[in-house]
Write a protein that holds these residues in place. Structure first.
Motif, short mmCIF file in Angstrom:
data_model
loop_
_atom_site.label_atom_id
_atom_site.label_comp_id
_atom_site.label_asym_id
_atom_site.label_seq_id
_atom_site.Cartn_x
_atom_site.Cartn_y
_atom_site.Cartn_z
N PRO A 263 15.36 21.04 42.26
CA PRO A 263 14.35 19.99 42.46
C PRO A 263 13.76 19.47 41.16
O PRO A 263 13.36 18.30 41.09
N ALA A 264 13.71 20.30 40.11
CA ALA A 264 13.23 19.81 38.82
C ALA A 264 14.16 18.73 38.27
O ALA A 264 13.71 17.76 37.65
N THR A 265 15.46 18.88 38.51
CA THR A 265 16.44 17.89 38.06
C THR A 265 16.36 16.60 38.87
O THR A 265 16.57 15.50 38.34
N LEU A 266 16.02 16.71 40.15
CA LEU A 266 16.12 15.56 41.06
C LEU A 266 14.78 14.93 41.42
O LEU A 266 14.77 13.93 42.15
N SER A 387 22.25 23.45 37.57
CA SER A 387 21.52 22.52 38.44
C SER A 387 21.93 21.08 38.18
O SER A 387 21.78 20.22 39.06
N GLY A 388 22.46 20.80 36.99
CA GLY A 388 22.93 19.45 36.70
C GLY A 388 24.10 19.03 37.58
O GLY A 388 24.38 17.84 37.73
N LEU A 389 24.79 20.00 38.18
CA LEU A 389 25.90 19.67 39.07
C LEU A 389 25.42 19.01 40.35
O LEU A 389 26.23 18.47 41.11
N ALA A 390 24.11 19.05 40.61
CA ALA A 390 23.57 18.35 41.78
C ALA A 390 23.79 16.85 41.67
O ALA A 390 23.93 16.16 42.69
N LEU A 391 23.86 16.31 40.45
CA LEU A 391 24.06 14.87 40.28
C LEU A 391 25.45 14.43 40.72
O LEU A 391 25.58 13.49 41.51
N PRO A 392 26.54 15.05 40.24
CA PRO A 392 27.85 14.66 40.79
C PRO A 392 27.99 14.96 42.27
O PRO A 392 28.71 14.24 42.97
N LEU A 393 27.32 15.99 42.77
CA LEU A 393 27.35 16.26 44.21
C LEU A 393 26.74 15.09 44.98
O LEU A 393 27.29 14.65 46.01
N LEU A 394 25.63 14.56 44.50
CA LEU A 394 25.00 13.42 45.15
C LEU A 394 25.88 12.18 45.06
O LEU A 394 25.96 11.39 46.02
N ALA A 395 26.51 11.98 43.92
CA ALA A 395 27.42 10.83 43.78
C ALA A 395 28.56 10.94 44.79
O ALA A 395 28.97 9.93 45.40
N VAL A 416 19.74 17.48 49.47
CA VAL A 416 20.04 18.23 48.25
C VAL A 416 18.75 18.61 47.54
O VAL A 416 18.61 19.73 47.03
N TYR A 417 17.78 17.69 47.50
CA TYR A 417 16.50 17.97 46.84
C TYR A 417 15.71 19.04 47.59
O TYR A 417 15.15 19.96 46.98
N GLY A 418 15.62 18.92 48.92
CA GLY A 418 14.77 19.82 49.68
C GLY A 418 15.49 20.96 50.36
O GLY A 418 14.97 22.08 50.45
N GLY A 419 16.72 20.70 50.85
CA GLY A 419 17.42 21.72 51.62
C GLY A 419 18.20 22.71 50.78
O GLY A 419 18.15 23.93 51.04
N LEU A 420 18.91 22.22 49.76
CA LEU A 420 19.73 23.12 48.95
C LEU A 420 18.90 24.19 48.24
O LEU A 420 19.31 25.37 48.22
N PRO A 421 17.75 23.87 47.66
CA PRO A 421 16.93 24.93 47.06
C PRO A 421 16.52 26.00 48.07
O PRO A 421 16.41 27.18 47.71
N CYS A 422 16.31 25.61 49.32
CA CYS A 422 15.92 26.60 50.34
C CYS A 422 17.04 27.60 50.57
O CYS A 422 16.78 28.81 50.76
#
Length: 444
Positions: A263-266, A387-395, A416-422
């Motif tokens: 979430p800090a990244t996104l 955590s930077g891999l969240a960006l290509p995952l979103l793309a 990805v912002y709210g569910g994946l960290p959980c």
């Protein structure tokens, strides 16, 4: 070296007493001593945030370095920064064992002050600029890691009581959060509203940083609770990793660090494209960090009652509740998200203060803590990188920045912002069940 002014106390290997000693209640360190320990967290945080946030835009926009070159240098420097931490931890243990930690800390802080200024004031342009950036970043990262690892290790040896360790961690993290908030506001103001040239603005920030860093180090060495130094030799990595309780703690710590880093990244993407409220970004971040600072006394008292493991587990539960709520928010839900920031910020206080305390309780009294915190620091930085891999995952899920809250990809952003960290947080809670409860008595 004398202990009173260097803050390092020596403890010989225990021998059998000639007569039983009457039990005495632990003498808690005064708040002034805890403040002297905690204050160094502020300048350390003031250096970390601009290096990660301001440097890329500064070199690309202000100094004209190509984006590809900037990105390559940043990646290589961060990789070196991550890999070197375990080696620095062992070196710090050797310095502490020989009574040479204080001079090394002064040298590291002087190098950090000089190279932090050097980072913003390059005397070269053109092709040499990338080399200057690489050299400056490596020196800044190295000096910062030396001070930070030694600082964490010091906090593990101010006491053998979990309650006192938690107090020290709370002071450290509160000062760190204050430093984060200052670093969030001051460079942006200097570069924008002050009207100063960019180089002069960042030179002013570097000067403030250096004064706070050297002043905080002087307070640490003279007035903080002593580093209770043991006469046992420095153990290698094999002995450190042979500590089963430490090994079991690494996985929940790593999973939890990823849950915080995503979430800090996104967060800025979420505020802009899911909530449609980019003008609220500063208020959201300030609320989040302020709630984290305000929650630290709560976690300190709770840890004293139920132990750091139980308190950390409650903090994780609060974070899961907050981010489940965030995943369901949409355009215009600014009030609800402000409440999410309060809850998530309170949980952040637990994530910052309690894991280092739990680690400190699991380090045997006869072993030096620097090697442990070197590995600990490596995992935290690795989590931030992953955590930077969240960006290509979103793309891959179809998200495009700037598309707005009604675009199909915005739903993926919310998940990805709210569910994946959980998911990572719940996995960390499950793994934490295998970590033994720390001893509640002073091991020394």
């Amino acid at each position: 070296m004398t202990a009173p002014h260097l803050g390092i106390a020596t403890a010989a290997t225990p021998t059998a007493p000639t007569a039983p000693a009457a039990p005495t209640a632990p003498n808690p360190a005064p708040a002034s001593a805890m403040a002297a320990y905690g204050l160094l967290g502020m300048p350390l945080a003031m250096a970390a945030l601009p290096v990660y946030v301001q440097v890329p835009a500064y070199y690309a926009s202000e100094l004209g370095l190509a984006m590809s070159a900037t990105g390559t240098v940043l990646f290589a420097a961060r990789l070196i920064d991550t890999v070197q931490d375990p080696f620095l931890g062992r070196w710090i243990d050797h310095l502490a064992q020989r009574g040479k930690l204080a001079p090394a800390l002064w040298l590291a802080c002087l190098v950090l002050s000089a190279t932090f200024a050097m980072l913003w004031l390059p005397p070269v342009r053109g092709g040499a600029l990338a080399a200057w950036l690489a050299l400056s970043l490596i020196l800044v990262y190295s000096a910062h890691s030396v001070v930070n690892i030694a600082y964490l290790a010091w906090g593990a040896r101010v006491s053998g009581e979990p309650a006192t360790l938690t107090r020290a961690a709370a002071w450290r993290e509160a000062a760190g959060l204050a430093g984060v908030m200052l670093a969030s506001v001051l460079p942006a103001w200097l570069l924008g509203a002050s009207g100063w040239p960019a180089a002069l603005a960042m030179a002013g920030y570097a000067l403030v940083f250096a004064a706070l860093l050297l002043g905080a180090l002087a307070l640490l060495l003279r007035h903080a609770p002593a580093w209770r130094h043991h006469s046992a030799g420095v153990h290698g990595w094999r002995a450190t990793l042979a500590n089963r309780a430490f090994r079991r703690l690494l996985l929940p710590y790593f999973l939890n660090a990823i849950s915080v880093s995503i979430p800090a990244t996104l967060v800025l993407f979420f505020v802009q494209d899911r909530l449609g409220a980019p003008q609220w970004s500063g208020a959201f971040l300030a609320t989040y960090f302020a709630a984290g600072a305000c929650g630290l006394p709560l976690w300190t008292r709770l840890s004293a009652r139920i132990g750091p493991t139980g308190a950390w587990r409650l903090g994780m539960t609060l974070a899961v509740a907050a981010f489940v709520w965030a995943a369901g928010l949409g355009t215009g839900d600014t009030g609800a998200y402000l409440a999410v920031c309060v809850l998530a910020g309170l949980a952040l206080g637990a994530d910052l203060a309690l894991p280092p305390v739990l680690l400190a309780c699991l380090i045997p009294p006869g072993e030096q803590p620097g090697g442990y915190y070197g590995i600990w620091s490596l995992l935290g930085k690795l989590a931030l990188a992953l955590s930077g891999l969240a960006l290509p995952l979103l793309a891959w899920c179809g998200y495009q920045p700037g598309a707005g809250g009604t675009a199909p990809g915005s739903h993926a952003l919310a998940l990805v912002y709210g569910g994946l960290p959980c998911l990572f947080k719940l996995a960390a809670m499950l793994c934490l069940r295998t970590v033994p409860a720390p001893p509640m008595e002073d091991p020394t």
